[in-house]
Scaffold this active site. Structure first.
Site, PDB file in Angstrom:
ATOM      1  N   HIS A 187       5.151   4.281  -1.494  1.00  5.43           N
ATOM      2  CA  HIS A 187       4.570   3.229  -2.352  1.00  5.43           C
ATOM      3  C   HIS A 187       3.970   3.825  -3.609  1.00  5.43           C
ATOM      4  O   HIS A 187       3.453   4.929  -3.597  1.00  5.43           O
ATOM      5  CB  HIS A 187       3.519   2.417  -1.600  1.00  5.43           C
ATOM      6  CG  HIS A 187       2.413   3.241  -1.002  1.00  5.43           C
ATOM      7  ND1 HIS A 187       2.558   3.927   0.191  1.00  5.43           N
ATOM      8  CD2 HIS A 187       1.153   3.495  -1.430  1.00  5.43           C
ATOM      9  CE1 HIS A 187       1.423   4.559   0.474  1.00  5.43           C
ATOM     10  NE2 HIS A 187       0.562   4.327  -0.508  1.00  5.43           N
ATOM     11  N   HIS A 228       1.075   3.130  -6.505  1.00  3.87           N
ATOM     12  CA  HIS A 228      -0.141   2.376  -6.835  1.00  3.87           C
ATOM     13  C   HIS A 228      -0.157   2.070  -8.332  1.00  3.87           C
ATOM     14  O   HIS A 228       0.090   2.970  -9.151  1.00  3.87           O
ATOM     15  CB  HIS A 228      -1.393   3.212  -6.564  1.00  3.87           C
ATOM     16  CG  HIS A 228      -1.659   3.526  -5.125  1.00  3.87           C
ATOM     17  ND1 HIS A 228      -2.600   2.857  -4.381  1.00  3.87           N
ATOM     18  CD2 HIS A 228      -1.114   4.450  -4.290  1.00  3.87           C
ATOM     19  CE1 HIS A 228      -2.644   3.355  -3.150  1.00  3.87           C
ATOM     20  NE2 HIS A 228      -1.744   4.332  -3.072  1.00  3.87           N
TER      21      HIS A 228
END
Ligand code: AMP
Ligand code: ZN
Length: 135
Positions: A98, A100
């Site tokens: 992922h 951010h």
């Protein structure tokens, strides 16, 4: 992958505050934001981190991150950090790749580079040599 919280979010088994979705990518608000609007961009398929994520998927994640960074200007924000934590030493807690997107405010006190250092004589050259050998 079973027992992966982001896989469960991608499947819709756990709710999220959705920001963006296409066939391959999902983005949603981080449940514990550094600042309001902190968003996570994930591939819907499970890959552990940057090392395991296919290049075309990584590229798509970054394009979505750019799109969202631009849209985040609708919020109170003076800048944005785009970061990715890979492996525990780098702060990775959820082992599903992922990115951010962290909206920043002047003087918000979030110190991402709190411990910068310098290179000794020749150390920068040696470091660059080691990295470039692995490319
Ligand atoms: P990292 O430290 O890079 O692995 O970041 C994982 C992030 O996932 C943290 O910022 C958490 O706040 C966030 N997070 C964990 N569970 C959820 C969830 N159910 N929904 C949204 N964000 C989450
Ligand atoms: Zn997963």
């Amino acid at each position: 992958m079973e027992d992966c919280i982001f896989c469960k979010i991608a499947k819709g088994d756990i709710p999220c505050e959705k920001i963006y979705e296409d066939e391959e990518i999902l983005a949603f608000l981080d449940i514990a934001p550094v600042n309001i609007g902190h968003t996570l961009v994930i591939p819907k398929k499970h890959f552990k981190n940057i090392y395991e994520t296919p290049d075309d998927t990584s590229a798509k994640m970054m394009l979505v991150a750019k799109k969202i960074s631009t849209a985040i200007k609708a919020l109170p924000s003076d800048g944005v950090n785009i970061t990715m934590n890979n492996d525990p030493a780098a702060g990775q807690v959820v082992f599903h790749s992922h990115i951010h997107i962290i909206p920043r405010l002047e003087n918000d006190g979030f110190g991402i580079w709190s411990s910068k250092r310098s290179y000794e004589e020749g150390e920068g050259e040696e470091t660059a040599r080691k990295i470039t050998q692995g490319l």
